[in-house]
Scaffold this motif. Structure first.
Motif, PDB file in Angstrom:
ATOM      1  N   PRO A 195       0.848  -1.191   0.000  1.00 20.06           N
ATOM      2  CA  PRO A 195       0.000   0.000   0.000  1.00 20.06           C
ATOM      3  C   PRO A 195       0.886   1.243   0.000  1.00 20.06           C
ATOM      4  O   PRO A 195       2.113   1.150   0.125  1.00 20.06           O
ATOM      5  CB  PRO A 195      -0.770  -0.136   1.307  1.00 20.06           C
ATOM      6  CG  PRO A 195       0.176  -0.888   2.201  1.00 20.06           C
ATOM      7  CD  PRO A 195       0.909  -1.842   1.305  1.00 20.06           C
ATOM      8  N   ILE A 228      -3.504   0.980   4.623  1.00 18.26           N
ATOM      9  CA  ILE A 228      -3.845  -0.236   5.352  1.00 18.26           C
ATOM     10  C   ILE A 228      -3.521  -0.026   6.828  1.00 18.26           C
ATOM     11  O   ILE A 228      -2.469   0.532   7.169  1.00 18.26           O
ATOM     12  CB  ILE A 228      -3.094  -1.470   4.786  1.00 18.26           C
ATOM     13  CG1 ILE A 228      -3.565  -2.748   5.484  1.00 18.26           C
ATOM     14  CG2 ILE A 228      -1.593  -1.316   4.869  1.00 18.26           C
ATOM     15  CD1 ILE A 228      -3.069  -4.030   4.812  1.00 18.26           C
ATOM     16  N   THR A 281      -8.124  -0.009   4.463  1.00 17.27           N
ATOM     17  CA  THR A 281      -8.335  -1.405   4.838  1.00 17.27           C
ATOM     18  C   THR A 281      -7.876  -1.607   6.277  1.00 17.27           C
ATOM     19  O   THR A 281      -6.781  -1.170   6.647  1.00 17.27           O
ATOM     20  CB  THR A 281      -7.539  -2.348   3.922  1.00 17.27           C
ATOM     21  OG1 THR A 281      -7.945  -2.151   2.572  1.00 17.27           O
ATOM     22  CG2 THR A 281      -7.753  -3.804   4.312  1.00 17.27           C
TER      23      THR A 281
END
Length: 539
Positions: free
Chosen positions: A6, A31, A147
């Motif tokens: 990420p 994330i 996320t």
């Protein structure tokens, strides 16, 4: 090991983590890793509100001065100015986006009073559930570009050529993974769980601070752990927080004899800075007294403080006699990973924010309810910095920390690791509310017997379960805290040395000393202690 990349990795699950992730997700994929669930953090437990100068009779300058005074003028003034100046605008933005704070019958924001504030400026939500309501609102508005990975603990910060490049994690099954990113943000909270009495979530052990240090980042002001004066006491244990807002609304402390012992200790009495109140309670307990929070002057207590009422009911504490038994407990950590106001650490591409970070905004003692404002302000400055530049210029000399990585470690005499309760007991006894050289040296010797574990962390941690890895990092951070407490041979704010000559002087005399420093222009010249001296010039 699997590899994912990420743009930004955020470690933590509280307000600082979510705000940083949300702000950063406008331009980047983010994330989040949290060692437990997304609700297991200090932010969900925060009863107090957000301190902010938004009322027309208040000003950022007054809030600024209150913050400096509570911090014993050990603060970084640029950080305090950013906090108090930027805070009102950013808080109003959150309100406009839908976050609801308590209002009076006329629909005007209710402003509470807390210790060491010169004005009523504390915004609450749900009475004493501000953190919980803020977190639930923020989780509901979290960007779909963020996320969240739960139950996966960061056990190593990955570096290459003196630059942070990602993290290694371990899940509850013992599986290890590596994740690479352009930037890593530590937003893991403080270290309250190093002590047996604490308002913190049990997961807040300070492990990320030890990891950052081992990766090469500087730590600062580790000696300053703030103890909250009023933890609910049940059968000799601290079982939950009783917010300072209760004293702000008129409750007062008394001992078993009904004596209001704060009257002769500080001009602000029960609303004195937290370190002063905690020590006063400590000495009452040392003298065999029990301490109570008298709430007889408060009306509609159950409606105004529903979370505290529920806590008392849970532990069988009746509110009918209007006395709540209390003891001090570890609450907020002013020390942490040394950062700028943009969250930059001394390790390139590693950032820190919130209680895990130390940009100097709180000085030697945090002003009540400044912590939630800190998350709002410095999560934004960090996110802005990340979005403006994903390639940071090297502004300091960086020397990666050398770690033992060979098999020689196994030839050393290894004493068995202690459990968490043993560590907490030793920290409370020798590095708690009141400290002295003899006790700190005793603690240092005990902690020193475990040195081979963190010196050989690379090899050892590859063979141990997660619980023991966390124990090693707890011991390591405790050792660094002890060294810092020994090095500061004075009493300042939350760090109180009973063997320091001024320790027995009155608050008024200490205030005169601070005023003299201020008049001489020395206010910001007090020494900050760094766990890595080569990074002292970083700021």
């Amino acid at each position: 090991m699997s590899t994912q990349k990420p743009d930004v990795i955020v470690v933590g699950s509280g307000l600082s983590a979510l705000l940083t992730a949300n702000y950063s997700s406008e331009q980047m994929n983010v994330i989040i890793f949290t060692k437990s669930s997304k609700s297991d953090n200090n932010s969900f437990l925060a009863q107090g509100g957000v301190a902010c100068a938004i009322e027309h009779t208040d000003s950022w300058q007054l809030h600024y001065e209150d913050t400096l005074m509570a911090g014993c003028y050990h603060n970084n003034e640029k950080a305090v100015e950013a906090l108090t100046k930027l805070g009102p605008e950013l808080l109003l933005e959150i309100i406009q986006q839908g976050m609801e704070f308590d209002k009076d019958k006329q629909g005007i924001l209710s402003l509470g009073m807390e210790g060491a504030h010169s004005k009523r400026r504390i915004l609450h939500a749900g009475g004493d559930q501000t953190g919980k309501i803020l977190m639930e609102w923020l989780q509901s508005t979290l960007s779909d570009k963020v996320t969240i990975v739960e139950h996966e603990t960061v056990i190593k910060i990955l570096t290459e050529k003196g630059v942070c490049v990602g993290v290694q994690t371990m899940n509850n099954l013992g599986q290890r993974k590596e994740y690479r990113a352009k930037s890593v943000v530590l937003a893991t909270g403080g270290a309250g769980a190093l002590y047996p009495y604490t308002s913190n979530n049990a997961s807040i052990t300070g492990m990320a601070l030890s990891l950052a240090y081992m990766a090469g980042a500087a730590l600062a002001d580790l000696e300053f752990m703030q103890f909250h004066p009023t933890m609910l006491s049940k059968d000799g244990k601290a079982v939950g927080l009783v917010s300072e807002a209760v004293r702000g609304e008129g409750a007062f402390l008394e001992n078993s004899k009904g004596e209001r012992f704060m009257d002769g200790i500080h001009p602000l009495k029960d609303l004195a800075p937290r370190d002063v109140v905690s020590r006063a309670i400590f000495y009452e307990l040392e003298n065999g007294e029990h301490v109570f929070l008298n709430i007889e002057t408060l009306t509609n207590f159950e409606q105004r403080f529903p979370a505290i009422t529920a806590l008392c009911q849970k532990y069988g504490i009746s509110l009918k006699n209007k006395r709540i038994p209390v003891v001090p407990g570890a609450h907020f950590y002013m020390g942490g990973i040394q950062t700028t106001i943009n969250g930059e650490t001394s390790l390139p591409q590693l950032f820190a924010v919130g209680e895990a970070a130390c940009n100097g905004v709180h000085g030697a003692n945090r002003l009540a309810s400044n912590s939630l404002l800190e998350t709002i302000v410095f999560s934004k400055t960090l996110a802005d910095h990340l979005q403006s530049s994903q390639s940071s210029e090297k502004k300091w000399q960086h020397t990666p920390k050398v770690k033992g990585e060979n098999n020689d470690i196994w030839h050393k005499r290894m004493v068995p690791l202690p459990n968490k309760s043993e560590i907490q007991h030793m920290m409370m006894q020798y590095a708690g509310i009141v400290r002295n050289e003899e006790g700190l040296l005793t603690l240092k010797r005990w902690l020193g017997t475990f040195t081979p574990y963190w010196e050989g962390v690379e090899l050892i941690c590859s063979k141990l379960p997660l619980e023991q890895i966390e124990i090693i990092h707890m011991l390591h951070l405790c050792y660094l805290i002890t060294l810092a407490a020994l090095e500061r041979e004075e009493s300042r704010g939350a760090h109180y040395r009973s063997d320091y000559p001024l320790a027995k002087e009155s608050w008024k005399q200490q205030r005169i000393i601070h005023q003299v420093q201020e008049d001489r222009g020395e206010r910001n010249g007090v020494e900050h202690h760094y766990a890595r001296r080569d990074a002292a010039s970083f700021l």
